[in-house]
Design a protein around this motif. Sequence first.
Motif, PDB file in Angstrom:
ATOM      1  N   MET A  29       1.116   4.099  -2.943  1.00  0.00           N
ATOM      2  CA  MET A  29       0.833   5.484  -2.586  1.00  0.00           C
ATOM      3  C   MET A  29       1.982   6.379  -3.033  1.00  0.00           C
ATOM      4  O   MET A  29       1.770   7.453  -3.595  1.00  0.00           O
ATOM      5  CB  MET A  29       0.650   5.566  -1.065  1.00  0.00           C
ATOM      6  CG  MET A  29       0.017   6.832  -0.619  1.00  0.00           C
ATOM      7  SD  MET A  29      -1.546   7.044  -1.452  1.00  0.00           S
ATOM      8  CE  MET A  29      -2.437   7.936  -0.241  1.00  0.00           C
ATOM      9  N   LYS A  30       3.189   5.914  -2.772  1.00  0.00           N
ATOM     10  CA  LYS A  30       4.357   6.704  -3.123  1.00  0.00           C
ATOM     11  C   LYS A  30       4.440   6.871  -4.643  1.00  0.00           C
ATOM     12  O   LYS A  30       4.627   7.988  -5.143  1.00  0.00           O
ATOM     13  CB  LYS A  30       5.630   6.027  -2.593  1.00  0.00           C
ATOM     14  CG  LYS A  30       6.874   6.863  -2.756  1.00  0.00           C
ATOM     15  CD  LYS A  30       8.054   6.208  -2.092  1.00  0.00           C
ATOM     16  CE  LYS A  30       9.302   7.058  -2.216  1.00  0.00           C
ATOM     17  NZ  LYS A  30       9.473   7.728  -3.498  1.00  0.00           N
ATOM     18  N   TYR A  76       2.076   6.707  -6.758  1.00  0.00           N
ATOM     19  CA  TYR A  76       0.991   7.563  -7.221  1.00  0.00           C
ATOM     20  C   TYR A  76       1.313   9.031  -6.965  1.00  0.00           C
ATOM     21  O   TYR A  76       1.162   9.886  -7.842  1.00  0.00           O
ATOM     22  CB  TYR A  76      -0.310   7.166  -6.518  1.00  0.00           C
ATOM     23  CG  TYR A  76      -1.409   8.145  -6.745  1.00  0.00           C
ATOM     24  CD1 TYR A  76      -2.021   8.245  -7.988  1.00  0.00           C
ATOM     25  CD2 TYR A  76      -1.813   9.002  -5.734  1.00  0.00           C
ATOM     26  CE1 TYR A  76      -3.024   9.163  -8.205  1.00  0.00           C
ATOM     27  CE2 TYR A  76      -2.811   9.919  -5.936  1.00  0.00           C
ATOM     28  CZ  TYR A  76      -3.417  10.000  -7.180  1.00  0.00           C
ATOM     29  OH  TYR A  76      -4.385  10.910  -7.391  1.00  0.00           O
ATOM     30  N   CYS A  89       0.823  -1.196   0.000  1.00  0.00           N
ATOM     31  CA  CYS A  89       0.000   0.000   0.000  1.00  0.00           C
ATOM     32  C   CYS A  89       0.868   1.261   0.000  1.00  0.00           C
ATOM     33  O   CYS A  89       0.619   2.201  -0.764  1.00  0.00           O
ATOM     34  CB  CYS A  89      -0.890  -0.043   1.227  1.00  0.00           C
ATOM     35  SG  CYS A  89      -2.188   1.142   1.224  1.00  0.00           S
ATOM     36  N   SER A  90       1.907   1.280   0.826  1.00  0.00           N
ATOM     37  CA  SER A  90       2.707   2.507   0.866  1.00  0.00           C
ATOM     38  C   SER A  90       3.509   2.674  -0.425  1.00  0.00           C
ATOM     39  O   SER A  90       3.749   3.796  -0.874  1.00  0.00           O
ATOM     40  CB  SER A  90       3.605   2.578   2.102  1.00  0.00           C
ATOM     41  OG  SER A  90       4.119   1.346   2.427  1.00  0.00           O
TER      42      SER A  90
END
Lengths: 326, 211
Positions: free
Chosen positions: A237-238, A240, A233-234
């Motif tokens: 996110m990064k 993106y 997930c991180s």
Amino acid sequence: MRDEGDFHFLSPEKPAKKKEIFVETLAADAAAAVKADAAVNPRRCFSAANPKRERGDDEREREAITLRDDVLFSSATWKLWVRLLPLTSLTVNSFAGKRTWFIIQMPTGSEGGSGILVDDYESLLATSDIVLLKTAWRNEKADPEILKFQAALVQRSREQIQLMEDTVEEFKRSGFDPLIVSIYQMDLERAQFLLRSYLRIRLLKIVNDMIHISKTDLWNHLSREEQNFASRCSEHMKNYMDEAVLSKLPSGYQSNVKQSIASEEDDMVPEPHLDTFVFCKSKGSLGAIPLDDSADEIVDLIADDLYVLRYKSIKPYVESGQVDLV
Amino acid sequence: MAGQSDPKLSIFSAAEMEFLAEDEMVEIVPNMRMEPLNLISGDYGPFRPQIPASVPYWLAVALKKRGKCTIRPPEWMSVETLTRILEAERDSPREFQPLPFHYVEISKLLFDHARDDIPDIYMVRSLIEDIRDVRFHKVETGLETISARTHAVKLKNLSAMEVNIVRPFVVRTLQAFYKHDSPEMIQQPSVTSNRRLPATDRGPRRDLRQR
């Protein structure tokens, strides 16, 4: 908590050996119990809600704990229960039809060891997994920070749910009274809801604070699946953020955790709000608890009374399970 | 300012509170025969006509809906007991009377599904509503006494639903005071502090504290 592993309550010094003896004893008893099944009166005995402890005359001095006299197992699945027994037998009961009687014999090495064991059993007898799961769920919901993953509890609940699903299926196939089937179905759905909600609230916390969690000790509070989820997930996110915004900013402002290159530490990481206040109940008397860092204000928690306290001051007690959040 | 705290106001929904309450036990009088139930949540039964059995509320309501039993309302749900509680509740402005932790949810469940099993239902219902109102009024007046010196609040006998409803207010109030009490906030008093309710602002400030 009692969730480090299925057998952790056995004396911590020699876990492997104890485990073997335990399972052996259990298997022998189970075999005997299966044979004796027909001879035993199958009426449930609710009067013996507490474990009976008897000193046998055996020179090994065994401690026999008769669990409610009515810990029942489906003979088809008893092997599974032998594995789960130390923690589940007390709550998962028989499955209609095939019933087997069990008496669990514990070899006790030392007094100390047996003390721990019996204490654990007594506290376990008082609470079923579903109650434990409910407490875990409430705590997790009310806690601003992510708590330790209740691995063993989740595992046990899962297996119970699985078994109940099979039982309900069997009931449906064999044309049981629809009323009974629907009751079993409801019970199953309640358990499933609790488990799902528990897992979901954790995922929500992970999504909110993933960077903070991955940088701190909280990482160890996650299950392996949750860790995978958090790192994926991180990463997404990064990527993106990089694609959408950060790469278009002037250099020096392109980090997703720092405001600018001049920041000495990661100052854009959302953190759980530990200064918040929580409603809590203590299970037993805990003595004086300091309310702030300087320890000039203290509070005496009385069991079962409701308090609103700053989370930080009771955090260790929540983590050790002495205080429940409401 | 203080507005930057948790956006989620309520951590338990009313439905979730009801879910929790449904695990409380109640006595039913079945009118059918049924073998014991061995559920994940526990063992209940056997059920025999006219022999009372103890089951959780969710099961009682499920059976009641199908006309398989009558529910025996809990002891506290009688006109005498509730009248006594209401009087005591009115007489003691600082204390809450002991009531079951889930009394709000349980009474709602029974009013919705077992109206015919509760004697004097209208009386009981209005008594419970009155008790709720008195108790909430106490909580509200209690909120006004929270000040910068408040580090802990004890709410003996407050019930689950009441906790859930007042939680956002209590937590935000305490948080705001905690925050404004911190040294850097006191050096530069904020404009909003003038707007505080007079009742909440009494009492001298305590000494500055290390953060």
